[in-house]
Write a protein that holds these residues in place. Structure first.
Motif, short mmCIF file in Angstrom:
data_model
loop_
_atom_site.label_atom_id
_atom_site.label_comp_id
_atom_site.label_asym_id
_atom_site.label_seq_id
_atom_site.Cartn_x
_atom_site.Cartn_y
_atom_site.Cartn_z
N THR A 237 6.46 -14.31 -7.72
CA THR A 237 7.39 -14.46 -6.64
C THR A 237 8.16 -13.02 -6.72
OG1 THR A 237 8.89 -15.35 -8.30
CG2 THR A 237 7.49 -16.96 -6.89
N SER A 238 7.97 -12.21 -7.74
CA SER A 238 8.73 -11.04 -7.51
C SER A 238 8.30 -9.78 -6.77
CB SER A 238 9.06 -10.53 -9.01
OG SER A 238 7.86 -10.20 -9.48
N VAL A 239 7.24 -10.33 -6.04
CA VAL A 239 6.44 -9.26 -5.38
C VAL A 239 7.18 -8.68 -4.30
CG1 VAL A 239 5.68 -11.11 -3.47
CG2 VAL A 239 4.25 -8.81 -3.89
N LEU A 240 8.58 -9.44 -3.76
CA LEU A 240 9.20 -8.85 -2.72
C LEU A 240 9.74 -7.35 -3.29
CD1 LEU A 240 10.78 -11.91 -0.98
CD2 LEU A 240 8.49 -10.78 -0.48
N GLY A 241 9.81 -6.33 -2.44
CA GLY A 241 10.35 -5.21 -2.71
C GLY A 241 9.44 -4.39 -3.54
N LYS A 242 8.12 -4.94 -3.78
CA LYS A 242 7.33 -3.92 -4.62
C LYS A 242 6.65 -2.79 -3.50
CE LYS A 242 6.53 -6.37 -8.81
NZ LYS A 242 5.28 -7.20 -9.84
N LYS A 243 6.16 -1.64 -4.18
CA LYS A 243 5.53 -0.82 -3.51
C LYS A 243 4.16 -1.08 -3.19
CE LYS A 243 9.35 1.76 -2.79
NZ LYS A 243 10.02 2.20 -1.47
N LEU A 244 3.58 -0.69 -2.13
CA LEU A 244 2.02 -0.47 -1.80
C LEU A 244 1.88 0.97 -1.45
CD1 LEU A 244 1.21 -3.61 0.17
CD2 LEU A 244 0.04 -2.83 -2.20
N THR A 245 0.69 1.36 -1.72
CA THR A 245 0.49 2.85 -1.25
C THR A 245 -0.85 2.51 -0.16
OG1 THR A 245 0.87 3.66 -3.37
CG2 THR A 245 -0.84 4.98 -1.81
N LEU A 246 -0.42 2.85 1.21
CA LEU A 246 -1.23 2.81 2.16
C LEU A 246 -1.48 4.04 2.85
CD1 LEU A 246 0.45 -0.53 4.34
CD2 LEU A 246 -1.43 -0.34 2.30
#
Length: 895
Positions: A237-246
């Motif tokens: 549930t702590s996924v919000l705010g995590k970074k993805l590299t696109l």
């Protein structure tokens, strides 16, 4: 309320029994008080009450539902008979389970691909906006479902009146790796109202709104799918705010969609969604202001009371102004009038969009038809078995008829037994279908293209299974039931020996069923051979180039920050490093890998305006023809002197020369190329002629093709596909190429595939048809053989006395064998003739799915007839041999 008491009759009967006993005891006590003896009191009470058993039976019948009661009795009786005949029950149920399971598995795929609605609120309200009369879109297409440019989308959004909400989206792929070997995620570019109009609420965080989608938005965040959240982040549930590299850009995760929402493309689930306005930030160049890039799909939700026809009419009204206001300034002048004549229309979109649907729909329909025929053959086999069983029960049925049972009642009982087998077979088939349908999806999936389909049992699939169960019950159960109850009781009771049953009339229906099986089996066998030969033709066709030993390296330079002016030199450096690898024979850069399905075309004509044609185009680097082992039959290859500043040159194929009638001396001749949105009309000199080769697809004929130097493109591109031919083992070659690319720049993103593998993956539809039709053809032939063997064995058994009489009168073993074989040969010949006629007629439906074959191919038909004839003859030989070895005295004593 008797229908409620029906399900609790035992309790009601016990209560009535106690009431009757209490009433009897009360009446007996009153009689005793009147001075009667105990026996007289009991007798008088019983006379006054009446027959208690009859009263209880009457109450029991009042609480019964006649139809259900008799059906339940019949089903229990049928279950006892099947339990007493486990071999017959197992064969019957297994045959039905296989037939129903195969049909259901294919129908499940059709249901998932064509019929099932999107998992959103009121999907029937969704409509897609498209150009109704489009011929060819000038410019470039950057999506599998592209229907609009960005400027066209903006105009439709502002002018339409038919939709309560409207949105645009485009499919894409994002590289999740910051550098090195690429890791691809399925992406969506969506307009701000995408999730609102679809009524998709976030599971976590938030989804995009109209405020997120505006020019210059950059990368305001990413919404990820439930499956991607579980796979990449473990469902935390702590996924919000995590970074993805696109595509080398960091993006914050702002929301997670529910598990039941996978996007609007049937067969593929999205991983990451970003706003449409993020495209320039991701790619480094903008589609938003280019009116010749077709990349958006436009959909909307109809207003209450609006139908598709009314929406189409309103879109047609605004079409002239829409296309007039969005006409790009660089649109080729020869196509301007065509652009201005386009008309917008609306079409239902409740089932989403799908490449899978367009590509496999006809094949799945064909396979469903084949599976239905297999089921019919299985039903014919079961009908033969049921006829044999009915024959053994003739005396039982005659006795029951003589005792007063009605024919209709007996037919219902016999059908109940068939219904029980069909129901059990359908349940087993439903479980089998789940495995088979998953196997079918795996069969059409590849390492780089996985399909995800909802193969659950919805109401259509359940209804299909129930319909098959009822249909099979009628097909294999009704006729035997009618035949078994047709004979008069007196005639059946007098039937003392087998000689009374050996008439042709007795065997007529069974012969018809065997002939039908043979005919239908031949149809399926012909189909299996046609599809198998078609696949073989495609796999062995001369494509004009080498397929084995070629590695494709997809390289992306966009994340390196290199100036556009240096891209050509940098790409050439990558190719040079790869060519220097020991064991590499040749390497070349190409825009469109052959047989990839990607294409570009444009009109060309010879100087003087004669002979305009529309060939395919490709952009290549020097060494392309050597890499593919495609010989140049005249002229030269491209070289370092062919640049953007030098005269335009081209290499054409033989089909191009032939279509334009240039003649043998094509070198140095010039043709005119029509203007494109990126380049003006220009003269191009032919410097080489290459051998014909396939361009988009193995199935196509050799088409006119023009090859242009990669270094003379209007503008360089950051991506390149390098084709590498080498003698080294695949694993060591991949390792060496990785090392060579890393030597140029370790930040370069790359992805590897093998040319031969790509080509084989392009034949998945043909492989599916060949594999399944071959399996069904073999199964049909096996069922027909078993049916022929069963009938001949049964006939030999029923005619034992007759055969014994013939042998006693002097018939030799050879004559008896020939008699049986001639009977079987007649059935086989009639079935083969009927099957050949049916195969010729049914072959037309498969014509579009074949390559290099006619549906009425004589060689294929002859091979199928020969195979079925040989197998049928072997099946007939065993009963004939057994008949010829009968002992005449034992046969005459046989009853």
């Amino acid at each position: 309320m008797s229908w409620l008491r029906f399900f609790d009759r035992d309790r009601w009967d016990a209560e009535r029994a106690r009431e009757l006993q209490a009433h009897l005891e009360i009446e007996t006590d009153e009689n005793l008080e009147r001075g009667m003896t105990p026996d007289e009191a009991r007798y008088a009470a019983c006379r006054k009450l009446g027959n208690a058993t009859l009263i209880r039976e009457e109450i029991y019948r009042m609480n019964s539902i006649g139809f259900i009661e008799t059906l339940w009795q019949d089903l229990r009786f049928g279950a006892r008979l099947l339990r007493l005949n486990p071999g017959f029950a197992l064969v019957a149920i297994a045959s039905l389970a296989l037939g129903i399971g195969a049909n259901t598995a294919i129908f499940q795929l059709l249901d998932a691909v064509r019929l099932r609605s999107l998992p959103v609120r009121n999907p029937q309200e969704l409509a897609e906006v498209r150009i109704a009369n489009v011929k060819e879109l000038r410019g470039s297409t950057n999506s599998a479902y592209a229907a609009a440019t960005y400027s066209l989308w903006e105009r439709i959004r502002d002018q339409q009146q038919a939709f309560s909400g409207i949105f645009a989206w485009s499919d894409d792929e994002f590289n999740l790796a910051p550098h090195g070997e690429a890791r691809v995620a399925r992406g969506l570019l969506v307009s701000g109202d995408f999730f609102r109009v679809l009524n998709v609420k976030p599971l976590l965080g938030r989804v995009f709104s109209a405020e997120d989608d505006h020019r210059g938005c950059g990368l305001p965040g990413a919404v990820i799918s439930y499956a991607f959240w579980q796979r990449e982040f473990g469902g935390t549930t702590s996924v919000l705010g995590k970074k993805l590299t696109l595509d080398y850009h960091p993006v914050d995760v702002i929301g997670v969609t529910p598990a039941d929402f996978s996007g609007l493309e049937i067969g593929r689930s999205f991983d990451v969604a970003v706003p449409v306005c993020s495209q320039p930030a991701l790619d480094g160049y903008s589609f938003l202001d280019d009116g010749t890039i077709w990349w958006l799909t436009v959909m909307g939700r109809l207003k209450p009371g609006w139908a598709i026809e009314r929406a189409s009419a309103q879109l047609s009204v605004i079409s002239p102004g829409t296309f007039q206001s969005t006409l790009p300034p660089n649109y080729p002048h020869t196509s301007v009038n065509e652009y201005l004549s386009y008309k917008l229309t609306a079409s239902p979109a409740g089932t989403g969009v799908s490449v899978l649907r367009n590509y496999y729909s006809d094949a799945l329909k064909m396979l469903l038809g084949i599976a239905v025929v297999v089921l019919l053959i299985a039903c014919a086999n079961l009908a033969n078995l049921m006829l044999a069983r009915a024959r053994t029960r003739e005396r039982e049925i005659a006795v029951r008829l003589a005792l007063g049972a009605s024919r209709g009642r007996l037919i219902r009982q016999l059908l109940a037994e068939s219904l029980l087998m069909a129901a059990v077979g359908a349940v087993a088939g439903a479980f089998l279908a789940q495995t088979l349908s998953q196997a079918l999806v795996a069969l059409i999936s590849t390492e780089g293209s996985r399909w995800y389909l909802d193969l659950g049992m919805d109401w259509r699939v359940r209804g299909f299974i129930a319909g098959l169960a009822v249909l099979t019950c009628v097909l294999f159960g009704l006729t035997p039931a009618l035949r078994a109850t047709r004979a008069a009781p007196a005639v059946a009771m007098k039937a003392a020996g087998r000689g009374t049953t050996a008439s042709r009339e007795r065997f007529g229906l069974r012969r018809v069923l065997v002939v039908t099986q043979v005919a239908l089996s031949l149809v399926l066998l012909v189909g299996a051979l046609l599809f198998s030969r078609s696949l073989r033709n495609l796999m062995t066709v001369d494509a004009g180039f080498q397929q084995d030993g070629i590695l494709i390296a997809d390289v992306d330079l966009s994340g390196l920050g290199i100036p556009v002016a240096r891209w050509d030199g940098f790409k050439q450096e990558v190719v040079d490093h790869i060519r220097a690898i020991p064991g590499v024979d040749s390497a070349a850069d190409v825009k469109f890998v052959p047989l990839s399905g990607s294409a570009a075309d444009d009109h060309v004509w010879m100087e003087g305006g004669q002979g305009k044609i529309n060939p395919f185009f490709n952009w290549i680097s020097p060494g392309y023809f050597a890499t593919l082992n495609t010989p140049l039959v005249a002229g030269r290859d491209f070289d370092a002197h062919d640049t953007r500043k030098s005269p335009r040159v081209a290499i054409v194929n033989e089909a191009f020369v032939q279509r334009l009638g240039i003649g043998r001396d094509a070198i140095s001749k010039r043709f005119r190329r029509e203007a494109t949105p990126s380049e003006p009309e220009m003269d191009v000199e032919i410097v080489g002629v290459g051998k014909n080769a396939k361009y988009r697809d193995l199935r196509e004929d050799f088409t006119p093709t023009v090859f242009l130097p990669m270094t003379q493109q209007a503008s360089p591109e950051p991506g390149q596909q390098i084709m590498i031919r080498a003698q080294a083992p695949p694993a060591s070659l991949v390792t060496a190429v990785k090392r060579a690319i890393g030597e140029v720049n370790p930040e370069i993103a790359f992805y590897f595939s093998f040319f031969k593998t790509r080509i084989h993956e392009g034949l998945l539809r043909e492989r599916l048809l060949a594999t399944l039709s071959g399996f069904f053809g073999f199964l049909a032939m096996l069922l027909a053989t078993i049916g022929l063997y069963g009938v001949m064995s049964y006939m030999v058994g029923r005619r034992t006395s007759e055969i014994g009489m013939r042998m006693a009168l002097g018939a030799g073993r050879g004559e008896v064998a020939r008699m049986i074989l001639s009977e079987a040969g007649m059935l086989l010949a009639i079935g083969l003739i009927a099957g050949a006629i049916l195969a010729m007629a049914a072959g037309r439906a498969a014509g579009a799915l074949l390559y290099g074959l006619k549906p009425y191919d004589v060689g294929t038909l002859a091979a199928a007839i020969a195979a079925l004839a040989v197998v049928g003859a072997l099946a007939s030989y065993i009963p004939a041999r057994r008949a010829s070895r009968l002992d005449p005295m034992a046969a005459l004593r046989d009853e």
